[in-house]
Design a protein around this motif. Structure first.
Motif, short mmCIF file in Angstrom:
data_model
loop_
_atom_site.label_atom_id
_atom_site.label_comp_id
_atom_site.label_asym_id
_atom_site.label_seq_id
_atom_site.Cartn_x
_atom_site.Cartn_y
_atom_site.Cartn_z
N ALA A 272 0.83 -1.20 0.00
CA ALA A 272 0.00 0.00 0.00
C ALA A 272 0.87 1.26 0.00
O ALA A 272 0.60 2.21 -0.73
N GLY A 273 1.90 1.26 0.83
CA GLY A 273 2.79 2.42 0.87
C GLY A 273 3.48 2.66 -0.46
O GLY A 273 3.56 3.80 -0.94
N ASN A 274 3.97 1.58 -1.06
CA ASN A 274 4.64 1.72 -2.36
C ASN A 274 3.66 2.18 -3.43
O ASN A 274 3.99 3.04 -4.27
N ALA A 275 2.45 1.61 -3.43
CA ALA A 275 1.46 1.97 -4.44
C ALA A 275 1.05 3.43 -4.32
O ALA A 275 0.89 4.13 -5.33
N LEU A 276 0.88 3.90 -3.08
CA LEU A 276 0.46 5.29 -2.89
C LEU A 276 1.54 6.27 -3.34
O LEU A 276 1.23 7.36 -3.82
N ARG A 277 2.80 5.89 -3.19
CA ARG A 277 3.87 6.75 -3.71
C ARG A 277 3.81 6.83 -5.23
O ARG A 277 4.18 7.86 -5.82
N ASP A 278 3.33 5.75 -5.85
CA ASP A 278 3.22 5.73 -7.31
C ASP A 278 1.90 6.31 -7.80
O ASP A 278 1.68 6.38 -9.01
N MET A 279 1.05 6.70 -6.87
CA MET A 279 -0.25 7.30 -7.21
C MET A 279 -0.36 8.66 -6.53
O MET A 279 -1.17 8.87 -5.63
N PRO A 280 0.43 9.62 -6.96
CA PRO A 280 0.48 10.91 -6.25
C PRO A 280 -0.81 11.70 -6.29
O PRO A 280 -0.99 12.63 -5.50
N LYS A 281 -1.72 11.35 -7.20
CA LYS A 281 -3.00 12.07 -7.25
C LYS A 281 -3.98 11.59 -6.18
O LYS A 281 -5.02 12.22 -5.98
N VAL A 282 -3.65 10.49 -5.51
CA VAL A 282 -4.45 10.07 -4.35
C VAL A 282 -4.03 10.94 -3.18
O VAL A 282 -2.92 10.83 -2.67
#
Length: 325
Positions: A272-282
């Motif tokens: 989740a942490g890695n994915a959120l870094r790759d989804m900066p618009k979240v």
């Protein structure tokens, strides 16, 4: 006489053209809430949760469980999520959250028949709800009729057209009363796998402030055998919503355990942490700390909670609301 007729005709044409221009201007003019609403954090994303009580349902019990989670995390939740059953008041918690420096995310409207809502038959209740929200005196996030695309909700949602009509009616009613809020539109994340389907429920850019999606890793629950990582759950949502020029929010998410692999849920939080870094618009993510209907508790094991705590400490999730939010 002829000249007078010409003048009258010209004036009529100008009036008609002006009326068309005004109508077009009104149609194109973005609708705005009665206040600034809730803008995204200046950097990163807000971190929040719905925290179910393991003690009781009183205000003291609810405050206790939220305080305990924050103490264990070593940080304050930026967003506290509450649910308002159809026909109920908003309750004490949003005001308490504001006094504690959290942003209330208020989910309401589930089970409220969209045809009745759009026709105005539910206005008395909705108006009282809007008055309660306005009385808070600070902006909040409102999530109306969430997960409207789900099969289980078809009985009260009816169709995309009925949902859109209801959404716009509720939005306009709250706006007319002067409610200061950000409107969160949130289908299930799986709906975005078929954009043409989810777009049937889109109320329009002028009626949505934040775009959201809910998704869970259901492994081992309700006979599910597929383990799905956080990034996998939300990728199609991000691909669709990220192009609409609005901040994104994940209002509900969580994971079960894998009894055969005690570290797997901990690793889910790492993903989740890695994915959120790759989804900066979240710009906000809100977890579901509960056992309804599956064991989503963030501390189902010590390892699980360690992973959740590490996630909560990630720098890109460290933003806190300012007093003006």
């Amino acid at each position: 006489m002829q000249a007078r007729r010409i003048v009258i005709a010209v004036v009529a044409v100008l009036l008609i053209a002006g009326s068309i221009g005004v109508a077009r201007s009104l149609a194109e003019k973005p609708r705005r809430a009665a206040g600034p609403g809730v803008a995204p954090p200046r950097s990163g994303a807000w971190f929040g949760s719905w925290v179910a009580s393991r003690y009781g349902s009183s205000a003291d019990d609810r405050q206790r469980v939220i305080g305990e989670l924050e103490a264990r995390l070593g940080r304050k939740l930026a967003i506290d999520h509450t649910f308002v059953p159809w026909g109920d008041e908003i309750g004490w918690q949003p005001a308490w959250d504001l006094s504690q420096g959290r942003i209330p995310l208020i989910s309401f409207g589930s089970d409220g028949d969209t045809i009745d809502v759009a026709s105005g038959r539910s206005d008395a209740y909705l108006r009282s709800l809007a008055e309660e929200v306005r009385a808070l005196g600070r902006p909040v996030m409102l999530r109306y009729a969430y997960e409207m695309d789900g099969e289980a909700n078809l009985g009260w949602v009816h169709s995309g057209r009925d949902f859109v009509a209801a959404w716009r009616h509720v939005h306009d009613l709250f706006e007319s009363i002067g409610v200061d809020a950000a409107w969160v539109w949130a289908p299930n994340a799986s709906a975005f796998d078929q954009p043409s389907e989810v777009e049937r429920y889109w109320p329009g850019d002028a009626y949505v402030d934040w775009i959201g999606a809910d998704a869970y890793n259901w492994y081992g629950c309700r006979n599910r055998t597929d383990w799905r990582g956080f990034g996998q759950l939300f990728r199609s949502f991000y691909d669709w919503a990220g192009n609409r020029g609005k901040p994104l929010i994940i209002p509900e998410t969580g994971s079960t355990e894998d009894a055969a692999n005690p570290r797997r849920k901990r690793d889910w939080y790492v993903d989740a942490g890695n994915a959120l870094r790759d989804m900066p618009k979240v710009r906000a993510v809100v977890f579901f700390d509960s056992s309804n209907p599956c064991p989503w508790w963030v501390d189902t094991t010590r390892q699980s909670f360690d992973g959740f705590k590490d996630l909560a400490a990630q720098p890109h999730l460290s933003s806190q609301p300012s007093p003006s939010d």
